[in-house]
Enzyme design. Structure first.
Site, PDB file in Angstrom:
ATOM      1  N   PHE A   1       1.205   5.320   0.475  1.00 16.90           N
ATOM      2  CA  PHE A   1       0.585   6.403   1.225  1.00 16.90           C
ATOM      3  C   PHE A   1       1.178   7.743   0.801  1.00 16.90           C
ATOM      4  O   PHE A   1       2.344   7.810   0.388  1.00 16.90           O
ATOM      5  CB  PHE A   1       0.835   6.229   2.730  1.00 16.90           C
TER       6      PHE A   1
ATOM      7  N   THR B   1       0.848  -1.193   0.000  1.00 17.09           N
ATOM      8  CA  THR B   1       0.000   0.000   0.000  1.00 17.09           C
ATOM      9  C   THR B   1       0.881   1.239   0.000  1.00 17.09           C
ATOM     10  O   THR B   1       1.811   1.349   0.795  1.00 17.09           O
ATOM     11  CB  THR B   1      -0.930   0.031   1.222  1.00 17.09           C
TER      12      THR B   1
END
Length: 350
Positions: free
Chosen positions: A214, A212
């Protein structure tokens, strides 16, 4: 940098999760919320979720000298930064399996905040449950919808009912607080430590490359490479719309290709204020056709201070009725350089 110490949460001692209501109440106070409270941190960084969320780890990695501040929703994190309750916000923008986080893209357009950094976490999901629970005891598993999708094959083999909740750490918190027997949660190793749960299994995601990305937001943009060095590669994020007519997207993208600027991502989203337009060829007698009216989000390699990038954006404005720079910031070169199984007190070492 300050050394972050391991955090142990006990009932009644957990940090309060910011909600929209609590932000509104704080805005009405004469004395800023939290004034006078002792803190070892000079800064604060908002993230979505509760302690133990993967976003908390990302916030600590991106802002090692800041106190992580849990927020109920993505927009609460945007509001907290906009209202000076926090100094930064760290939010997920895309996942290697689930794709883009569209809610964050929409909020980037609504709020005048700036991307000043990026970071990523290699996500390794764990299956958690109350102490003494066995895998065969589980009948139900809670987690965020994306986490459930990323562990779908594993959970189907267990034959459990999947139930979606707001976030992974929130699922672990719910199992612990409500003492849910026979119920598991897909969450991080840290969530198990915080809420006193057993880890029944780990690394249960169906695809091992689960990363992921960010973004780190601030109220002010990075205006130069100062402190980063000329050798540090930068990434710039923009959003723009297009004129009507054939070939407009090709013309827009060609401003980067003609200058050998590497585009790393493109994302299209229908406009929220005017999502459908009527197109009618010039001089045509018949009624036009309806189509979606899109905004295009692009990331490209280069700093806003580079003349070649400035020329590309000036060229783009010739075919873009609307354009906005969302941020120019140091580029992360190793995706997933930090693993979610990393001990929380050693994050600063990465």
């Amino acid at each position: 940098m300050s050394q972050r110490q391991p955090q142990q949460l006990v009932p009644g001692m957990q940090p309060a999760v910011l909600t929209m209501d609590s932000l509104l109440r704080a805005a009405e106070q004469t004395v800023p919320q939290g004034a006078g409270e002792a803190s070892k941190f000079r800064y604060r960084a908002a993230y979505q979720g509760v302690p133990g969320a993967y976003s908390e780890m990302a916030a600590c990695k991106a802002c090692p000298d800041a106190e992580p501040v849990p927020c109920e929703q993505f927009e609460v994190a945007f509001q907290a930064l906009s209202q000076w309750t926090t100094d930064w916000a760290v939010l997920p923008i895309e996942n290697s399996l689930g794709g883009s986080i569209h809610a964050v893209y929409d909020l980037l357009l609504r709020y005048r905040l700036h991307i000043v950094g990026e970071t990523s976490i290699a996500v390794n999901h764990c299956l958690l449950a109350l102490p003494g629970t066995k895998l065969s005891d589980l009948t139900r598993v809670l987690s965020h919808p994306q986490a459930l999708a990323q562990t779908d094959t594993y959970l189907r083999k267990l034959g459990v009912v999947k139930e979606a909740v707001d976030d992974t750490a929130g699922a672990a918190q719910m199992v612990a607080r409500q003492q849910l027997q026979g119920v598991g949660a897909v969450a991080s190793r840290r969530a198990a430590e915080l809420y006193g749960l057993d880890i029944l299994d780990e690394d249960i995601q169906d695809a091992k490359d689960n990363v992921t990305r960010f973004i780190k937001l601030a109220r002010d943009p990075l205006l130069s490479r100062e402190g980063e060095g000329e050798a540090t590669p930068f990434k710039t994020s923009i959003v723009f719309s297009l004129k009507e007519g054939p070939g407009q997207l090709f013309k827009a993208l060609s401003v980067f290709a003609l200058r050998d600027i590497d585009m790393t991502k493109i994302e299209s989203r229908p406009m929220r204020t005017n999502p459908i337009v009527l197109t009618k060829p010039e001089g045509a007698a018949q009624a036009g056709k309806q189509r979606f009216n899109y905004l295009f989000y692009i990331d490209f390699v280069g700093a806003l201070s580079d003349p070649v990038c400035q020329n590309a954006l000036r060229h783009l404005q010739e075919s873009a009725p609307f354009m906005r720079v969302l941020g120019s910031y140091p580029m992360e070169l190793q995706l997933g350089g930090l693993d979610s199984n990393t001990p929380f007190d050693s994050i600063n070492e990465h």
